[in-house]
Write a protein that holds these residues in place. Structure first.
Motif, PDB file in Angstrom:
ATOM      1  N   PRO A  91      30.956  -5.186 -32.732  1.00  0.00           N
ATOM      2  CA  PRO A  91      31.685  -6.173 -33.539  1.00  0.00           C
ATOM      3  C   PRO A  91      30.885  -7.465 -33.675  1.00  0.00           C
ATOM      4  O   PRO A  91      29.972  -7.738 -32.893  1.00  0.00           O
ATOM      5  CB  PRO A  91      32.973  -6.400 -32.735  1.00  0.00           C
ATOM      6  CG  PRO A  91      32.591  -6.089 -31.326  1.00  0.00           C
ATOM      7  CD  PRO A  91      31.578  -4.985 -31.413  1.00  0.00           C
ATOM      8  N   LEU A  92      31.240  -8.266 -34.681  1.00  0.00           N
ATOM      9  CA  LEU A  92      30.576  -9.533 -34.922  1.00  0.00           C
ATOM     10  C   LEU A  92      31.463 -10.683 -34.458  1.00  0.00           C
ATOM     11  O   LEU A  92      32.680 -10.627 -34.602  1.00  0.00           O
ATOM     12  CB  LEU A  92      30.282  -9.705 -36.422  1.00  0.00           C
ATOM     13  CG  LEU A  92      29.496  -8.575 -37.097  1.00  0.00           C
ATOM     14  CD1 LEU A  92      29.290  -8.889 -38.566  1.00  0.00           C
ATOM     15  CD2 LEU A  92      28.150  -8.375 -36.411  1.00  0.00           C
ATOM     16  N   ASP A  93      30.852 -11.715 -33.887  1.00  0.00           N
ATOM     17  CA  ASP A  93      31.627 -12.898 -33.526  1.00  0.00           C
ATOM     18  C   ASP A  93      30.731 -14.131 -33.548  1.00  0.00           C
ATOM     19  O   ASP A  93      29.500 -14.037 -33.432  1.00  0.00           O
ATOM     20  CB  ASP A  93      32.299 -12.741 -32.159  1.00  0.00           C
ATOM     21  CG  ASP A  93      31.310 -12.692 -31.019  1.00  0.00           C
ATOM     22  OD1 ASP A  93      30.876 -13.774 -30.591  1.00  0.00           O
ATOM     23  OD2 ASP A  93      30.972 -11.580 -30.555  1.00  0.00           O
ATOM     24  N   HIS A  94      31.353 -15.288 -33.684  1.00  0.00           N
ATOM     25  CA  HIS A  94      30.615 -16.548 -33.842  1.00  0.00           C
ATOM     26  C   HIS A  94      29.847 -16.914 -32.576  1.00  0.00           C
ATOM     27  O   HIS A  94      28.823 -17.599 -32.642  1.00  0.00           O
ATOM     28  CB  HIS A  94      31.593 -17.668 -34.223  1.00  0.00           C
ATOM     29  CG  HIS A  94      30.915 -18.927 -34.678  1.00  0.00           C
ATOM     30  ND1 HIS A  94      30.121 -18.991 -35.809  1.00  0.00           N
ATOM     31  CD2 HIS A  94      30.900 -20.176 -34.150  1.00  0.00           C
ATOM     32  CE1 HIS A  94      29.660 -20.219 -35.953  1.00  0.00           C
ATOM     33  NE2 HIS A  94      30.110 -20.961 -34.970  1.00  0.00           N
ATOM     34  N   ALA A  95      30.327 -16.462 -31.422  1.00  0.00           N
ATOM     35  CA  ALA A  95      29.636 -16.760 -30.164  1.00  0.00           C
ATOM     36  C   ALA A  95      28.222 -16.191 -30.171  1.00  0.00           C
ATOM     37  O   ALA A  95      27.278 -16.811 -29.667  1.00  0.00           O
ATOM     38  CB  ALA A  95      30.430 -16.208 -28.981  1.00  0.00           C
ATOM     39  N   GLU A  96      28.058 -15.000 -30.762  1.00  0.00           N
ATOM     40  CA  GLU A  96      26.727 -14.396 -30.858  1.00  0.00           C
ATOM     41  C   GLU A  96      25.818 -15.229 -31.756  1.00  0.00           C
ATOM     42  O   GLU A  96      24.638 -15.425 -31.465  1.00  0.00           O
ATOM     43  CB  GLU A  96      26.824 -12.970 -31.410  1.00  0.00           C
ATOM     44  CG  GLU A  96      25.472 -12.267 -31.537  1.00  0.00           C
ATOM     45  CD  GLU A  96      25.570 -10.893 -32.178  1.00  0.00           C
ATOM     46  OE1 GLU A  96      24.543 -10.192 -32.190  1.00  0.00           O
ATOM     47  OE2 GLU A  96      26.652 -10.531 -32.672  1.00  0.00           O
ATOM     48  N   VAL A  97      26.390 -15.743 -32.852  1.00  0.00           N
ATOM     49  CA  VAL A  97      25.634 -16.610 -33.751  1.00  0.00           C
ATOM     50  C   VAL A  97      25.075 -17.805 -32.993  1.00  0.00           C
ATOM     51  O   VAL A  97      23.894 -18.150 -33.093  1.00  0.00           O
ATOM     52  CB  VAL A  97      26.526 -17.082 -34.919  1.00  0.00           C
ATOM     53  CG1 VAL A  97      25.837 -18.179 -35.733  1.00  0.00           C
ATOM     54  CG2 VAL A  97      26.886 -15.906 -35.820  1.00  0.00           C
ATOM     55  N   MET A  98      25.941 -18.447 -32.200  1.00  0.00           N
ATOM     56  CA  MET A  98      25.528 -19.623 -31.450  1.00  0.00           C
ATOM     57  C   MET A  98      24.481 -19.272 -30.389  1.00  0.00           C
ATOM     58  O   MET A  98      23.519 -20.009 -30.168  1.00  0.00           O
ATOM     59  CB  MET A  98      26.750 -20.267 -30.793  1.00  0.00           C
ATOM     60  CG  MET A  98      27.811 -20.744 -31.784  1.00  0.00           C
ATOM     61  SD  MET A  98      27.195 -22.019 -32.884  1.00  0.00           S
ATOM     62  CE  MET A  98      26.971 -23.350 -31.707  1.00  0.00           C
ATOM     63  N   GLU A  99      24.660 -18.111 -29.743  1.00  0.00           N
ATOM     64  CA  GLU A  99      23.745 -17.698 -28.679  1.00  0.00           C
ATOM     65  C   GLU A  99      22.338 -17.466 -29.218  1.00  0.00           C
ATOM     66  O   GLU A  99      21.346 -17.931 -28.641  1.00  0.00           O
ATOM     67  CB  GLU A  99      24.280 -16.428 -28.009  1.00  0.00           C
ATOM     68  CG  GLU A  99      23.378 -15.900 -26.899  1.00  0.00           C
ATOM     69  CD  GLU A  99      23.882 -14.587 -26.312  1.00  0.00           C
ATOM     70  OE1 GLU A  99      23.142 -13.987 -25.515  1.00  0.00           O
ATOM     71  OE2 GLU A  99      24.996 -14.165 -26.667  1.00  0.00           O
TER      72      GLU A  99
END
Length: 271
Positions: free
Chosen positions: A243-251
């Motif tokens: 799944p995709l989530d914004h936390a991964e973007v920030m990481e």
């Protein structure tokens, strides 16, 4: 965009600083740390500027930072506004016109994007060579003010070949493997479906995101030279079984920040 609206915002900023920035930089999600390297900086909150909307997304500080960077006078947007936040497309153009009126001639636009091209991996940096506006709206719809720009601006070279060449040379000198590709904008705020990603790939998109295009249209409208850089923070839906989530973007943005800062620093120095 009404000319008086822009002037009121510009007059407020000029009442705080007489610095004339020649380069504008828009920092996307998780990329705002570069603003910490600005020397002799003046910080102006968006919320204090007449007519400006407020950024509501995590990872966007919501302020202009004006000062010196790599020997040049710059104005940085530490955080941007998005269509999905409920802002009109016209309002998304306002910061660009403000920068133009303050003296900006070159604009560097950055974003966090999903990788559609299966040759990309999270952490890649991609020079935007062109874009696809899949929002089906445009910040220039409405009355045109000739003091700002032409009624029908040319978009055949929306991203400056001169600035792209500079970025390529800088990346080679820094041994940063930088990609090139087409950026496609969707409205958000939900991430795309796997079927939509397959469609984007067929249409010729290499990366997908929820920003940048309105700003670049406005920049071309008022005759700014534009360089676009996407940080590929995740692979788009359906490419990986996760799944995709914004936390991964920030990481991922945090992991590539050193290369990103070096790249922007040297590009600004060469402009």
């Amino acid at each position: 965009m009404d000319n008086n609206t822009i002037i009121k915002s510009v007059e407020y900023i000029r009442g705080i600083t007489d610095i004339v920035p020649k380069i504008g930089i828009i920092l996307g999600s998780g990329l705002g740390e570069i603003a910490e390297d600005i020397e002799n900086k003046i910080i102006i909150k968006y919320s204090d500027i007449p007519n400006m909307p407020i950024s509501t997304v995590k990872g966007h500080a919501g302020q202009f930072v004006i000062g010196e960077f790599s020997g040049k006078n710059v104005i940085i947007m530490q955080g941007r506004f998005h269509y999905y936040e409920g802002n009109s497309m016209e309002l998304l153009a306002l910061p660009i016109y403000i920068m133009k009126y303050l003296g900006v001639e070159n604009l560097i636009v950055t974003n966090a994007a999903g990788g559609v091209n299966t040759n990309f991996v999270p952490g890649d940096l991609m020079l935007i060579k062109d874009h696809i506006n899949f929002v089906f709206n445009n910040p220039l719809i409405g009355k045109n003010h000739e003091k700002i720009g032409s009624r029908f601006p040319d978009m055949s070279c929306a991203y400056s070949e001169k600035l792209i060449d500079i970025a390529k040379e800088v990346s080679n000198n820094l041994n940063i493997n930088i990609k090139e590709g087409v950026y496609l904008m969707m409205t958000g705020p939900c991430y795309e479906t796997p079927a939509e990603i397959r469609m984007i790939r067929i249409l010729g998109g290499d990366a997908v995101g929820m920003s940048t295009v309105p700003e670049v249209i406005a920049a071309n409208h008022c005759n700014l030279e534009v360089l676009g850089i996407s940080c590929i923070t995740n692979m788009a839906a359906g490419i990986l079984n996760k799944p995709l989530d914004h936390a991964e973007v920030m990481e991922i943005s945090y992991k590539v920040k050193d290369n990103f800062k070096k790249l922007i620093n040297d590009i600004v120095g060469e402009i």
